[in-house]
Write a protein that holds these residues in place. Structure first.
Motif, short mmCIF file in Angstrom:
data_model
loop_
_atom_site.label_atom_id
_atom_site.label_comp_id
_atom_site.label_asym_id
_atom_site.label_seq_id
_atom_site.Cartn_x
_atom_site.Cartn_y
_atom_site.Cartn_z
N PRO A 196 0.89 -1.30 0.31
CA PRO A 196 -0.33 0.46 -0.68
C PRO A 196 1.32 1.28 -0.30
N THR A 197 1.94 1.34 0.60
CA THR A 197 2.96 1.92 0.52
C THR A 197 4.62 1.83 0.31
N ASN A 198 5.50 3.05 -0.17
CA ASN A 198 6.30 2.32 0.09
C ASN A 198 7.95 2.25 1.34
N TRP A 199 6.82 2.23 2.30
CA TRP A 199 7.20 2.50 3.98
C TRP A 199 8.99 1.21 3.86
N PRO A 200 9.44 1.58 4.26
CA PRO A 200 10.58 0.50 4.64
C PRO A 200 10.55 -0.03 6.11
N ALA A 201 10.51 -1.90 6.21
CA ALA A 201 10.69 -1.74 7.72
C ALA A 201 12.26 -1.55 7.55
N ALA A 202 12.29 -1.41 9.46
CA ALA A 202 13.98 -1.08 9.78
C ALA A 202 14.00 -2.56 9.75
N PHE A 203 13.89 -3.76 9.32
CA PHE A 203 14.93 -4.33 9.60
C PHE A 203 15.00 -5.06 8.01
N GLY A 204 14.93 -4.60 7.66
CA GLY A 204 14.98 -4.46 5.70
C GLY A 204 13.77 -5.13 5.15
N GLY A 205 13.70 -4.56 4.26
CA GLY A 205 12.16 -4.80 2.47
C GLY A 205 11.27 -4.23 3.29
N PRO A 206 10.37 -4.45 2.45
CA PRO A 206 9.00 -3.13 2.45
C PRO A 206 8.63 -3.43 4.08
N THR A 218 13.60 6.61 1.14
CA THR A 218 14.44 6.45 2.37
C THR A 218 14.35 6.39 4.23
N ARG A 219 15.37 5.96 5.22
CA ARG A 219 14.82 5.93 6.22
C ARG A 219 14.93 6.26 6.95
N GLU A 220 15.23 8.15 7.04
CA GLU A 220 15.90 9.26 7.74
C GLU A 220 14.04 9.52 8.25
N LYS A 221 14.19 9.82 9.57
CA LYS A 221 13.64 10.39 9.93
C LYS A 221 13.81 11.69 10.27
N TYR A 222 13.09 12.29 9.22
CA TYR A 222 12.62 13.53 8.33
C TYR A 222 11.31 14.28 9.55
N VAL A 223 11.50 15.66 9.53
CA VAL A 223 10.18 16.17 9.70
C VAL A 223 8.97 15.53 8.99
N GLY A 224 7.77 15.57 9.26
CA GLY A 224 7.48 15.25 8.66
C GLY A 224 6.69 13.43 8.36
N ASN A 225 8.03 12.61 8.83
CA ASN A 225 7.65 11.34 7.86
C ASN A 225 6.62 11.11 8.32
N PRO A 226 5.44 10.30 7.72
CA PRO A 226 4.09 9.44 7.46
C PRO A 226 4.43 8.68 9.38
N PHE A 227 5.40 8.19 9.64
CA PHE A 227 4.72 7.50 11.04
C PHE A 227 6.08 6.91 11.75
N PRO A 239 -2.97 9.10 8.98
CA PRO A 239 -3.95 7.94 8.35
C PRO A 239 -4.02 8.43 7.11
N ALA A 240 -3.60 9.45 5.74
CA ALA A 240 -3.37 9.22 4.23
C ALA A 240 -2.69 8.33 4.48
N LEU A 241 -1.65 7.62 4.79
CA LEU A 241 -0.41 6.47 4.61
C LEU A 241 0.26 7.41 3.18
N PRO A 242 0.97 8.79 3.00
CA PRO A 242 1.69 9.10 2.30
C PRO A 242 2.71 8.47 1.36
N ASP A 243 3.51 7.91 0.80
CA ASP A 243 4.63 7.78 0.53
C ASP A 243 5.76 8.18 1.02
N VAL A 244 7.17 7.70 1.31
CA VAL A 244 8.11 8.51 2.05
C VAL A 244 9.15 8.44 0.23
N PRO A 245 9.97 10.14 0.55
CA PRO A 245 10.52 10.58 -0.25
C PRO A 245 11.64 8.65 -1.02
N LEU A 246 12.13 9.01 -2.08
CA LEU A 246 13.21 8.11 -2.53
C LEU A 246 15.26 8.41 -1.35
N GLU A 247 15.71 7.67 -1.98
CA GLU A 247 17.05 8.54 -1.65
C GLU A 247 18.04 7.47 -2.32
#
Length: 553
Positions: free
Chosen positions: A149-159, A236-245, A223-231
Motif C-alpha cells: 500500500p505504501t513504499n515504507w521500508p521496514a527497520a530490519f529490511g524489506g518493505p 528513505t529511512r531518515e526520520k525527517y520532519v513530516g515522516n508519516p510514521f 492516516p493518509a499513508l503517503p509514500d516517503v521520498p526516495l534516496e
C-alpha cells in the motif's frame, strides 16, 4: 529559567530519576538460574547483590513477556505475563520485592508500537477477515496493483507491509515497521489506547517503578499513508520532519495520557513512577518535545552515543543536549551502549567513519577501545543528569563479531538476505566466573544460547573483582564517588576556559572538575586539592592521552 535542582546539591527522593544510574539487563543474556542456556528472572534475582554492590540506582529489564522471540522479546504475545523461558509472575514479584529491599528500583520495557503475530488480538484479526472490527486494531489495507500500500521500508529490511497468504482468501496487507512477525497497533483505535492504560496500571500495581518506552516516536501514523521520498532510488529511512510514521504529533497525546497515569502513583510510599523514551531523533530540539513537563520524564541521548571520540563534537553534543532539555525542565540521560548498538569498546577502537558499521568487516584496536571506554565512562558519569549502563559495559566487553552464521538470531540477518549480521554481537551472554564458557552464566557446563568467546576469562566479574585497576573496579569507584559527591548527578556544568584545544574540561559546583584528554599527547594536570579518580595512571603530573581524571578543586 529557574534551576530545578536546589543550590545545596541535595537530591530529593522524589526526583531520583533525574540523577539515576540505571543498569540495563537483557534477560536472555544476563544470568541463567536453571541451566537451560537462557537467562531468566531467577538468574537476575541471584545477581541483585552484584548490582547493588556495583552502585547503580535502578535496573531496566528488556522485554520479559511471553514471546516467540523472533525479535529478542520485542515481539510481545502477552503484556501481562512472564515468558515461561524466563520464569513466572511470582518470580517477577519476588524480583521486584528483593530489588526494592536492596534499594534498587525496577524499570521494564513497554513495546507499544507493535505486538507479536502470536498475540491473541492479531490472531483474531486474521481469523475474522477483511472489514472486521478485529482488523481495525491493526493497519490492514488493500492494494489494487499487487504492490504494498505504501513504499515504507521496514527497520530490519524489506518493505513494511506483508501480504496475507493466498489461503487467507482476502489478500490484504498488514503494516509492520519492524519484522513481519510484529504487526503495528492502530493507535487511532480507542480499544488499543485503553488496553495500554490497563497494561501500565497492571505493572505499576505490582510495584514496577517505571517503563522504558520502545520506539517512543513511532505509534502515531499519518492516516493518509503517503509514500516517503526516495534516496538513491530507495525509500528513505531518515526520520525527517513530516515522516508519516515517525515523530508524528499524535505520539505526544499518547505520552501525555501515560504521564497522567504515572502521576496517579506519585503520592504512594514507593514514590513517582517514571518513563524513559527511546527515540532516535536529532537534533535535540525534537527530542526535547518528548520530555516536556506533562509528557515523559526522560529520553536517551543517542547523539552522544553516535558522536566521534572528538572533543569538539562531544562538546557540541553535550551543549546542544543540555540546553534544549533544560529549557523544558528535563534532565539529560546519557548512554554509551545498549542491546541495539555495537559495544562502545569496539566502536572506540575503530576509525570514526567506520565506528557504527557492521560486525566483522572493520579493523579494530581493542586495547585502544578499552582505554577510551574507560575515559568515556568517567565522562558519562560526570555529566549532569542520569546515565545508563548496558550489561557488560562495566566489564569492558567488546562486540563479538565472529559468531557462527548458524547461531545468528537477529531478524536483520534474514530480512537483509544474509548481508547484515545484526545485533547479536552485543547480546552474547556475559561472563561471571571461571576460565572457559559458559563462565558461570549458568550452572554446570551447558552452553548459552549464543556462544561466548574462548578468551573472555580475564573479563569475568570474578577475575576483575580482585584487581584494583580493572574496568569493573573503575565503575565501582566512579559510582561510589558519584553517589557521595554533592556536585554529581542532576545539576549544571561550567566549561573551563583554561583547557587546551582537544581537551574537555568542566567544573561542577561544589568543587568538582572533570578533565578528558582527547589529544594525542599528555597535558599538564590542572591545579587541584585531590585526585578523586583517573581512568589511567597519571605520571609526571600529566594527564595521558585518552584519559579522564576527576579532581576535587
Amino acid at each position: 529559567m529557574t534551576d530545578p535542582v536546589p543550590d545545596s546539591g541535595t537530591k530529593p527522593v522524589d526526583d531520583w530519576w533525574r540523577s539515576a544510574v540505571v543498569y540495563q539487563v537483557y534477560p536472555r543474556s544476563f544470568a541463567d538460574a536453571d541451566g537451560d542456556g537462557t537467562g531468566d528472572v531467577n538468574g537476575i534475582r541471584a545477581r541483585l547483590p552484584y548490582l547493588a554492590e556495583l552502585g547503580v540506582d535502578a535496573i531496566w529489564i528488556s522485554p520479559w513477556y511471553p514471546s516467540p522471540l523472533l525479535d529478542g522479546g520485542y515481539d510481545v504475545a502477552d503484556y501481562r505475563d512472564i515468558n515461561p523461558e524466563f520464569g513466572t509472575l511470582a518470580d517477577a514479584d519476588a524480583l521486584i520485592a528483593e530489588a526494592h529491599a536492596l534499594g534498587l528500583r525496577i524499570l521494564i520495557d513497554l513495546v507499544p508500537n507493535h505486538c507479536s503475530w502470536e498475540h491473541p488480538w492479531f490472531k483474531a484479526a486474521l481469523a475474522a477477515g477483511k472489514g472486521s472490527p478485529e482488523r481495525d486494531l491493526f493497519w490492514f489495507r488493500d492494494s489494487a496493483d499487487g504492490k504494498p500500500p505504501t513504499n515504507w521500508p521496514a527497520a530490519f529490511g524489506g518493505p513494511a507491509w506483508q501480504q496475507l497468504s493466498a489461503d487467507s482468501g482476502d489478500g490484504q496487507w498488514y503494516l509492520h515497521l519492524f519484522d513481519i512477525s510484529q504487526p503495528d497497533w492502530n493507535w487511532d483505535h480507542p480499544k488499543v489506547i485503553e488496553e495500554f492504560d490497563a497494561i501500565l496500571r497492571f505493572w505499576f500495581d505490582r510495584g514496577v517503578d517505571g517503563f522504558r518506552i520502545d520506539v517512543a516516536d513511532s505509534m502515531a501514523k499519518d492516516p493518509a499513508l503517503p509514500d516517503v521520498p526516495l534516496e538513491n532510488g530507495e525509500p528513505t529511512r531518515e526520520k525527517y520532519v513530516g515522516n508519516p510514521f515517525y515523530d508524528q504529533p499524535g505520539v505526544h497525546t499518547i505520552h501525555q495520557r501515560w504521564r497522567a497515569i504515572a502521576d496517579e502513583y506519585a503520592d504512594t510510599p514507593q514514590g513517582p513512577r517514571v518513563f524513559v523514551a527511546e527515540a532516535w531523533l536529532s537534533p535535540a530540539e525534537r527530542l526535547a518535545q518528548y520530555v516536556r513537563p506533562n509528557e515523559l520524564h526522560s529520553a536517551f541521548n543517542f547523539d552522544a552515543l553516535r558522536a566521534k571520540w572528538d572533543a569538539k563534537e562531544l562538546r557540541e553534543v553535550i551543549d546542544h543536549t543540555t540546553e534544549n532539555l533544560w529549557a523544558v525542565g528535563a534532565p539529560a540521560t546519557w548512554v554509551l551502549s545498549n542491546h541495539d548498538t555495537i559495544r562502545h569498546r569496539t566502536r572506540y577502537g575503530r576509525d570514526p567513519k567506520d565506528a557504527l558499521e557492521g560486525a566483522g568487516v572493520v579493523p579494530t584496536d581493542l586495547a585502544l577501545g578499552l582505554r577510551r571506554a574507560r575515559a568515556a565512562a568517567l565522562l558519562e558519569l560526570a555529566l549532569p543528569g542520569g546515565a545508563y549502563i548496558y550489561q557488560g559495559d562495566e566489564l569492558g566487553l567488546p562486540e563479538v563479531e565472529d559468531l557462527p552464521e548458524d547461531k545468528l538470531d537477529d531478524p536483520t540477518w534474514e530480512r537483509s538476505g544474509h548481508t547484515v549480521r545484526g545485533r547479536d554481537g552485543c547480546r552474547v551472554p556475559i561472563p561471571w566466573s571461571g576460565a572457559e564458557p559458559p563462565y558461570g552464566f549458568g550452572p554446570g557446563t551447558g552452553q548459552p544460547w549464543l556462544p561466548q568467546p574462548s578468551d573472555w576469562a580475564p573479563l569475568t566479574a570474578e577475575a576483575q573483582s580482585g584487581d584494583p585497576g580493572s574496568h569493573l573496579n573503575l565503575y565501582k569507584a566512579a559510582l561510589r564517588i558519584r553517589h557521595d559527591h554533592p556536585a554529581l548527578g542532576e545539576g549544571r556544568l561550567t566549561w573551563d576556559t583554561d583547557a587546551p584545544e582537544g581537551v574537555l574540561s568542566f567544573t561542577r559546583d561544589p568543587g568538582f572538575r572533570c578533565v578528558v584528554n582527547l589529544t594525542d599527547r599528555p597535558i599538564p594536570l590542572p591545579a587541584h586539592e585531590q585526585i578523586l579518580l583517573s581512568s589511567e595512571p597519571l605520571t609526571n603530573n600529566e594527564v595521558p592521552t585518552d584519559t579522564t581524571v576527576w579532581l576535587q578543586v
